[in-house]
Design a protein around this motif. Structure first.
Motif, PDB file in Angstrom:
ATOM      1  N   CYS A 116       0.825  -1.258  -0.045  1.00  0.00           N
ATOM      2  CA  CYS A 116      -0.106   0.082   0.014  1.00  0.00           C
ATOM      3  C   CYS A 116       0.874   1.359   0.082  1.00  0.00           C
ATOM      4  N   VAL A 117       0.554   2.185  -0.860  1.00  0.00           N
ATOM      5  CA  VAL A 117       1.172   3.462  -1.055  1.00  0.00           C
ATOM      6  C   VAL A 117       1.003   4.379   0.078  1.00  0.00           C
ATOM      7  N   HIS A 118      -0.017   4.077   1.040  1.00  0.00           N
ATOM      8  CA  HIS A 118      -0.090   4.956   2.125  1.00  0.00           C
ATOM      9  C   HIS A 118       0.115   4.539   3.310  1.00  0.00           C
ATOM     10  N   CYS A 119      -0.492   3.170   3.773  1.00  0.00           N
ATOM     11  CA  CYS A 119      -0.032   2.766   5.135  1.00  0.00           C
ATOM     12  C   CYS A 119       1.131   1.631   5.001  1.00  0.00           C
ATOM     13  N   TYR A 120       1.759   1.367   4.137  1.00  0.00           N
ATOM     14  CA  TYR A 120       2.785   0.490   3.673  1.00  0.00           C
ATOM     15  C   TYR A 120       2.404  -0.928   4.175  1.00  0.00           C
ATOM     16  N   ALA A 121       1.155  -1.235   4.091  1.00  0.00           N
ATOM     17  CA  ALA A 121       0.727  -2.723   4.312  1.00  0.00           C
ATOM     18  C   ALA A 121       0.943  -3.684   3.357  1.00  0.00           C
ATOM     19  N   TYR A 205       3.641  -5.124   7.460  1.00  0.00           N
ATOM     20  CA  TYR A 205       4.094  -3.787   7.119  1.00  0.00           C
ATOM     21  C   TYR A 205       5.408  -3.730   6.488  1.00  0.00           C
ATOM     22  N   PHE A 206       5.636  -3.007   5.575  1.00  0.00           N
ATOM     23  CA  PHE A 206       7.063  -2.900   5.025  1.00  0.00           C
ATOM     24  C   PHE A 206       7.457  -1.498   5.056  1.00  0.00           C
ATOM     25  N   LYS A 207       8.515  -1.004   5.728  1.00  0.00           N
ATOM     26  CA  LYS A 207       8.752   0.619   5.658  1.00  0.00           C
ATOM     27  C   LYS A 207      10.243   0.737   5.374  1.00  0.00           C
TER      28      LYS A 207
END
Length: 641
Positions: A116-121, A205-207
């Motif tokens: 996800c480009v917003h929450c990085y899920a 999640y990937f950060k």
């Protein structure tokens, strides 16, 4: 079994791009998803369409069959009967001819995880949904509980995850996100227990902290226990090899996945490599290109391409007396009647083909190129797909007789490029070849319509120069020493390389660089084809355009071989070879470029686009000294020009 996706050509890829560079086994980012092209068995091509899309080049077809049997597929070999272009994208108002050649190639969503480009899920894709994936996560990421959730803002776009895993045998799979993160999670964490990693309920999640520290900046977070793990060091093989999950299994052990095929998984003990999905090294197409030559005196009779007859040829368990008996069966009798051929003639053909098959691959390859070389050396050819004119050397102002045997304008040339398969490394490792087909009797290909210039050096000219400049053999020994330290090294490989080959290859590169200025073509639009073999005494160079449409035959290249043009182009090329912005380091180098397989040859002077260079190891075996060397006993071929 995961569903495959039918994708119509010409929507986002051209017909040639479907073959190379985004052919079978390659990943392409479509507008709404990322997918891997499937083997041709899964393409929507019926028997009638197969014939309509077929490319007529029997000589190339025969050569590819031998190459597959001798080099790549070996015991798994089955005859190829068709080289086909990608299907057309016909609509309801298309002509009948277009409709008959319209269909779809097949692809499968890959990778199966998105970010996800917003929450990085991280979430798993629905493989049967082709619309853009939307994240509807109702939670915030572990490091920012104040971030507005994707669900509350109406959803956020999900893009294909950046990294994938592959092994040297060609298998490819998703990064093991769950197993990798579970090594840091608390005991009993719901993340590992749950198989639900959907767009509405993600748990990983990937950060990227955006500090630009490579893998050190990347972390994977658990949405349940809030633990995280860094990717620092996982680009190193020893780190991946020592990673085990909670059950004692290797996390980065290959699972033998082949998403481009419907044949399931293989047993594989390789260690997984870790790369961005768009990295060029994860897809190396194995391709062959052949000219259409109108004089096919070395092409076998068409009957050998009949599957039943081909089986008798290639299966040596069948003895000649057994074959004689088989030929009396109705199915063989029908084939022989179609070709109006007798039993004795078929037996003779089978015996001759078996004798040819006993040749080593190097000889098969040289025979294939030699037939092209003989055609290119002709004075005049007028054919629908091949037009050639020899230009008398006395029409040129410079005395070329000591350097070239003949010069030819190739006003029209048709080349066919075939995708045999692929591998996922640049080294020719055993068992690393993956075929573009499973059981199909066809391979994907595309045609180039172009023009070119052919320069026949004459083997006697080259050999005379080599014998007169004996000190150049020391340069060759330097390259051989470097070569033996590479993964290319086998006992026979370097025997194909000698000073004549290095001379022609280097000359080709400096000439192509000059032709981009003179002809109007870009460096990636022109290619070289080197004809050099000591046993067959051939020494020639074809430079031709490789456009897949009419832009490759506009006359800009063929005019450069004409008198009053070629002399200036040649002089400028040789003059440019005398200078390099990296001299004297470049000129005195004892090894540079890939695995030190160049001597006096670098990006500043003779290297070209990889798309232009013919050898498997691009931009290798180059040395300007063979052209312009000035030492006694080591004088360049063109030193007097």
């Amino acid at each position: 079994m995961k569903p495959k996706t039918k994708v119509k050509p010409l929507e986002e890829l051209s017909r040639s791009q479907i073959i190379i560079p985004f052919g079978v086994g390659a990943i392409f980012d479509y507008e709404n998803f990322s997918a891997i092209t499937m083997e041709v068995d899964a393409w929507n091509i019926n028997p009638d369409m197969k014939k309509k899309l077929s490319i007529n080049n029997d000589r190339l077809l025969n050569y590819i069959n031998k190459k597959l049997r001798l080099t790549y597929e070996k015991d798994n070999y089955k005859p190829i009967n068709y080289l086909i272009e990608a299907p057309l994208n016909g609509g309801p108002y298309s002509s009948d001819d277009v409709k008959e050649r319209s269909g779809a190639y097949a692809a499968r969503k890959f990778p199966n995880w998105g970010l996800c480009v917003h929450c990085y899920a991280l979430s798993q894709y629905k493989s049967d949904v082709l619309d853009k994936s939307i994240c509807t996560n109702s939670k915030s990421p572990p490091w920012n509980d104040k971030l507005k959730s994707c669900k509350s803002k109406g959803g956020s776009e999900i893009q294909p995850v950046r990294f994938i895993c592959y092994c040297d045998k060609g298998h490819i799979q998703d990064f093991p996100w769950v197993r990798f993160l579970s090594t840091k999670c608390d005991d009993g964490c719901k993340m590992f227990q749950s198989n639900n990693h959907s767009q509405s309920n993600p748990s990983i999640y990937f950060k990227d902290d955006t500090r630009g520290k490579g893998f050190l900046s990347l972390r994977i977070h658990c949405g349940y226990c809030k633990k995280s793990i860094s990717l620092a060091g996982f680009n190193k093989a020893e780190t991946r090899a020592n990673m085990f999950d909670n059950f004692g299994s290797k996390i980065f052990g290959c699972e033998g996945e082949k998403p481009w095929s419907s044949s399931g998984t293989d047993v594989c003990n390789e260690l997984l490599n870790f790369q961005p999905r768009s990295a060029s090294k994860i897809y190396v197409p194995i391709q062959e290109t052949g000219l259409y030559v109108p004089r096919l005196d070395d092409v076998s009779l068409p009957i050998i391409d009949e599957p039943s007859i081909a089986e008798l040829i290639y299966d040596e368990n069948f003895t000649i007396p057994e074959i004689t008996t088989f030929l009396k069966a109705p199915n063989y009798r029908s084939i022989m009647n179609d070709y109006n051929i007798s039993d004795e003639e078929v037996i003779k053909i089978i015996e001759e083909e078996r004798e040819k098959e006993d040749k080593p691959y190097e000889e098969v390859e040289s025979d294939f190129l030699f037939s092209e070389y003989k055609t290119l050396c002709q004075e005049r050819i007028d054919d629908e797909d091949f037009v050639l004119r020899k230009i008398p050397l006395d029409e040129y102002n410079l005395d070329f007789k000591n350097y070239f045997e003949s010069l030819h304008a190739v006003k029209k040339v048709t080349t066919t490029t075939v995708l045999l398969g692929f591998q996922r490394n640049y080294d020719n490792l055993p068992n690393s070849f993956n075929s573009a087909r499973k059981n199909a009797d066809l391979l994907p290909a595309f045609k180039h319509l172009g023009e070119g210039i052919f320069i026949n050096f004459g083997y006697k000219n080259i050999n005379k120069w080599i014998n007169n400049e004996e000190k150049f053999s020391l340069e060759l020994k330097k390259l051989e020493k470097n070569f033996k330290q590479t993964s290319m090294n086998t006992e026979d490989d370097f025997s194909k390389i000698d000073l004549g080959y290095i001379l022609i290859h280097t000359f080709s590169h400096i000439l192509m660089r000059q032709l981009t200025i003179e002809s109007g073509y870009g460096l990636s639009d022109i290619k070289e084809r080197i004809y050099y073999n000591k046993e067959k005494e051939m020494a020639g160079l074809l430079i031709y355009t490789s456009g897949s449409d009419s832009s490759g035959s506009l006359g800009g290249l063929v005019r450069t071989i004409k008198p009053n043009f070629f002399e200036g182009i040649l002089l400028n090329s040789i003059e440019n070879a005398k200078h390099c912005s990296c001299d004297p380091i470049c000129y005195e180098s004892e090894g540079q470029g890939w695995s030190d397989l160049n001597l006096a040859g670098c990006h500043a002077c003779v290297m070209t686009s990889d798309l232009s260079c013919e050898p498997r190891k691009k931009n290798s075996f180059l040395d300007r000294k063979t052209l312009i060397g000035i030492e006694e006993g080591r004088r360049g071929y063109f030193i007097e020009i």
